[in-house]
Design a protein around this motif. Sequence first.
Motif, short mmCIF file in Angstrom:
data_model
loop_
_atom_site.label_atom_id
_atom_site.label_comp_id
_atom_site.label_asym_id
_atom_site.label_seq_id
_atom_site.Cartn_x
_atom_site.Cartn_y
_atom_site.Cartn_z
N GLU A 7 47.18 40.36 39.16
CA GLU A 7 48.12 41.46 39.37
C GLU A 7 48.80 41.30 40.73
OE1 GLU A 7 46.25 45.28 39.60
OE2 GLU A 7 44.68 44.58 40.96
N LYS A 9 50.10 42.85 44.19
CA LYS A 9 49.78 43.98 45.06
C LYS A 9 50.43 43.76 46.43
CE LYS A 9 45.36 45.10 45.26
NZ LYS A 9 43.88 45.01 45.14
N PRO A 10 50.86 44.86 47.09
CA PRO A 10 51.40 44.72 48.44
C PRO A 10 50.28 44.39 49.42
CG PRO A 10 51.27 47.03 47.82
CD PRO A 10 50.87 46.25 46.61
N PHE A 17 54.06 40.76 49.28
CA PHE A 17 53.15 40.91 48.15
C PHE A 17 52.25 39.68 48.00
CE2 PHE A 17 56.50 43.88 47.30
CZ PHE A 17 55.87 44.93 46.64
N THR A 22 42.12 40.28 38.72
CA THR A 22 41.66 41.54 38.15
C THR A 22 40.31 41.35 37.44
OG1 THR A 22 42.87 41.11 36.11
CG2 THR A 22 44.00 42.40 37.81
N GLY A 104 39.38 41.06 42.65
CA GLY A 104 40.02 41.61 43.84
C GLY A 104 40.40 40.57 44.88
N GLU A 106 42.36 37.41 46.52
CA GLU A 106 43.73 36.92 46.39
C GLU A 106 43.74 35.48 45.86
OE1 GLU A 106 46.19 37.04 49.92
OE2 GLU A 106 47.99 36.56 48.75
#
Length: 185
Positions: A7, A9-10, A17, A22, A104, A106
Amino acid sequence: MIHPHTELKPINPVIGFGVFATASIPRGTIIWTPDPLDRVLTRAELAVLPRALAFDLERYCWQRKDGRFVLAWDLARFVNHSCAPNCLTTEYGFEVVTRDIAVGEEITNDYADLGMQAHERFDCCCGEPDCRKVIVASDSDRFRRYWNAEAKAAMEEIPMVDQLLEQVLTQDVLQSLGMLERAVA
Ligand SMILES: [Zn+2]
Protein backbone atom coordinates in the motif's frame (compact mmCIF):
# COMPACT_ATOMS: atom_id res chain seq x y z
CA MET A 1 2.87 -4.96 -11.47
CA ILE A 2 3.80 -4.69 -7.85
CA HIS A 3 2.90 -7.40 -5.33
CA PRO A 4 -0.72 -6.97 -4.16
CA HIS A 5 0.22 -7.02 -0.47
CA THR A 6 1.45 -3.43 -0.64
CA GLU A 7 0.00 0.00 0.00
CA LEU A 8 1.00 3.62 -0.55
CA LYS A 9 1.54 5.70 2.59
CA PRO A 10 2.90 9.20 3.25
CA ILE A 11 6.28 9.30 5.00
CA ASN A 12 7.25 12.95 5.40
CA PRO A 13 7.32 16.14 3.29
CA VAL A 14 10.90 15.52 2.13
CA ILE A 15 10.56 11.90 1.03
CA GLY A 16 6.88 12.08 0.11
CA PHE A 17 5.23 8.69 -0.22
CA GLY A 18 6.51 5.13 0.12
CA VAL A 19 5.23 1.63 -0.48
CA PHE A 20 4.64 -0.58 2.56
CA ALA A 21 3.85 -4.25 3.09
CA THR A 22 0.29 -5.05 4.21
CA ALA A 23 1.29 -8.66 5.01
CA SER A 24 4.60 -10.40 5.61
CA ILE A 25 6.37 -11.05 2.31
CA PRO A 26 9.07 -13.72 2.46
CA ARG A 27 12.46 -13.69 0.79
CA GLY A 28 12.22 -15.17 -2.68
CA THR A 29 8.89 -13.48 -3.48
CA ILE A 30 8.67 -11.76 -6.84
CA ILE A 31 7.74 -8.25 -5.69
CA TRP A 32 7.47 -6.59 -9.10
CA THR A 33 7.39 -7.72 -12.68
CA PRO A 34 6.79 -5.78 -15.89
CA ASP A 35 3.21 -5.93 -17.18
CA PRO A 36 1.49 -4.69 -20.33
CA LEU A 37 0.18 -1.51 -18.69
CA ASP A 38 3.67 -0.14 -17.90
CA ARG A 39 4.93 2.41 -20.41
CA VAL A 40 8.29 1.66 -22.01
CA LEU A 41 9.77 4.62 -23.84
CA THR A 42 12.88 5.29 -25.89
CA ARG A 43 14.90 8.42 -25.24
CA ALA A 44 13.56 9.85 -28.51
CA GLU A 45 9.98 9.20 -27.42
CA LEU A 46 10.64 10.89 -24.08
CA ALA A 47 12.17 13.90 -25.80
CA VAL A 48 9.00 14.78 -27.74
CA LEU A 49 6.60 14.52 -24.80
CA PRO A 50 5.12 17.78 -23.45
CA ARG A 51 7.56 19.57 -21.13
CA ALA A 52 4.89 19.63 -18.41
CA LEU A 53 5.49 15.91 -17.96
CA ALA A 54 9.24 16.32 -17.45
CA PHE A 55 9.21 16.49 -13.64
CA ASP A 56 7.18 13.33 -13.18
CA LEU A 57 9.13 11.47 -15.84
CA GLU A 58 12.44 12.43 -14.23
CA ARG A 59 11.14 11.40 -10.81
CA TYR A 60 9.35 8.17 -11.64
CA CYS A 61 11.03 6.61 -14.69
CA TRP A 62 13.94 4.25 -14.47
CA GLN A 63 16.22 3.08 -17.22
CA ARG A 64 16.40 -0.56 -18.25
CA LYS A 65 19.62 -2.25 -19.25
CA ASP A 66 18.61 -1.90 -22.92
CA GLY A 67 18.49 1.89 -22.48
CA ARG A 68 14.70 2.22 -22.61
CA PHE A 69 12.83 4.01 -19.85
CA VAL A 70 10.06 2.41 -17.80
CA LEU A 71 7.15 4.23 -16.19
CA ALA A 72 5.25 1.83 -13.94
CA TRP A 73 1.51 2.49 -13.91
CA ASP A 74 0.94 1.28 -10.34
CA LEU A 75 2.48 1.78 -6.88
CA ALA A 76 5.84 0.51 -8.10
CA ARG A 77 6.86 3.99 -9.18
CA PHE A 78 6.66 5.17 -5.55
CA VAL A 79 9.14 2.61 -4.16
CA ASN A 80 11.91 4.50 -2.41
CA HIS A 81 15.66 4.01 -2.41
CA SER A 82 17.52 2.48 0.51
CA CYS A 83 21.23 1.75 0.83
CA ALA A 84 20.17 -1.54 2.48
CA PRO A 85 17.21 -2.47 0.25
CA ASN A 86 14.97 -5.48 0.78
CA CYS A 87 14.40 -5.98 -2.97
CA LEU A 88 16.81 -6.20 -5.90
CA THR A 89 16.54 -6.52 -9.67
CA THR A 90 17.23 -9.79 -11.45
CA GLU A 91 18.56 -10.60 -14.87
CA TYR A 92 15.03 -11.79 -15.80
CA GLY A 93 13.47 -8.35 -15.55
CA PHE A 94 11.54 -8.88 -12.32
CA GLU A 95 12.50 -7.84 -8.80
CA VAL A 96 12.88 -10.27 -5.95
CA VAL A 97 12.63 -9.88 -2.18
CA THR A 98 16.12 -10.50 -0.78
CA ARG A 99 15.18 -10.64 2.90
CA ASP A 100 11.92 -11.29 4.71
CA ILE A 101 9.68 -8.21 4.82
CA ALA A 102 7.46 -7.74 7.89
CA VAL A 103 3.94 -6.30 7.92
CA GLY A 104 4.22 -2.52 7.84
CA GLU A 105 7.84 -2.51 6.62
CA GLU A 106 8.69 -0.28 3.68
CA ILE A 107 9.51 -1.91 0.34
CA THR A 108 12.83 -0.55 -0.95
CA ASN A 109 15.20 -0.76 -3.91
CA ASP A 110 18.69 0.56 -4.44
CA TYR A 111 18.19 3.11 -7.23
CA ALA A 112 21.71 2.49 -8.51
CA ASP A 113 20.66 -1.14 -9.00
CA LEU A 114 17.62 0.00 -10.98
CA GLY A 115 19.67 1.84 -13.56
CA MET A 116 20.41 5.52 -13.00
CA GLN A 117 21.47 7.77 -15.84
CA ALA A 118 25.12 8.81 -15.81
CA HIS A 119 24.34 12.41 -14.85
CA GLU A 120 21.98 11.50 -12.01
CA ARG A 121 22.97 11.84 -8.36
CA PHE A 122 21.01 12.49 -5.20
CA ASP A 123 21.57 12.89 -1.50
CA CYS A 124 20.34 9.94 0.54
CA CYS A 125 18.77 10.08 3.97
CA CYS A 126 17.71 6.43 4.23
CA GLY A 127 19.14 6.22 7.74
CA GLU A 128 20.82 2.84 7.23
CA PRO A 129 24.16 2.36 9.04
CA ASP A 130 25.93 1.92 5.69
CA CYS A 131 24.14 4.80 3.94
CA ARG A 132 26.27 6.05 1.05
CA LYS A 133 24.95 9.63 1.58
CA VAL A 134 25.30 10.50 -2.12
CA ILE A 135 23.97 8.02 -4.65
CA VAL A 136 25.50 8.00 -8.14
CA ALA A 137 25.11 5.77 -11.20
CA SER A 138 28.64 4.38 -10.80
CA ASP A 139 27.63 2.81 -7.46
CA SER A 140 26.42 0.03 -9.71
CA ASP A 141 30.03 -0.75 -10.68
CA ARG A 142 31.02 -1.04 -7.01
CA PHE A 143 28.08 -3.12 -5.83
CA ARG A 144 26.95 -5.08 -8.89
CA ARG A 145 28.72 -8.30 -7.94
CA TYR A 146 27.26 -8.18 -4.40
CA TRP A 147 23.73 -7.32 -5.61
CA ASN A 148 23.80 -10.10 -8.20
CA ALA A 149 24.89 -12.63 -5.57
CA GLU A 150 22.15 -11.45 -3.18
CA ALA A 151 19.47 -11.62 -5.89
CA LYS A 152 20.64 -15.01 -7.11
CA ALA A 153 20.55 -16.47 -3.60
CA ALA A 154 17.03 -15.08 -3.04
CA MET A 155 15.87 -16.49 -6.39
CA GLU A 156 16.63 -19.99 -5.17
CA GLU A 157 13.69 -19.51 -2.79
CA ILE A 158 11.27 -18.69 -5.64
CA PRO A 159 9.81 -22.22 -5.97
CA MET A 160 9.30 -22.44 -2.20
CA VAL A 161 7.10 -19.38 -1.62
CA ASP A 162 3.70 -18.27 -2.94
CA GLN A 163 4.11 -16.17 -6.07
CA LEU A 164 1.01 -14.00 -6.35
CA LEU A 165 2.40 -12.36 -9.49
CA GLU A 166 2.89 -15.66 -11.29
CA GLN A 167 0.03 -15.10 -13.75
CA VAL A 168 1.56 -11.75 -14.77
CA LEU A 169 4.95 -13.22 -15.63
CA THR A 170 5.89 -13.47 -19.29
CA GLN A 171 6.54 -16.77 -21.02
CA ASP A 172 10.24 -15.99 -21.08
CA VAL A 173 10.31 -15.49 -17.33
CA LEU A 174 8.19 -18.58 -16.66
CA GLN A 175 10.60 -20.56 -18.77
CA SER A 176 13.49 -19.15 -16.78
CA LEU A 177 11.76 -20.04 -13.51
CA GLY A 178 11.22 -23.56 -14.77
CA MET A 179 14.91 -23.79 -15.33
CA LEU A 180 15.45 -22.49 -11.83
CA GLU A 181 13.13 -25.10 -10.36
CA ARG A 182 15.05 -27.85 -12.09
CA ALA A 183 18.31 -26.40 -10.81
CA VAL A 184 16.95 -26.37 -7.23
CA ALA A 185 15.55 -29.89 -7.53
ZN1 LIG B 1 21.23 5.76 2.07
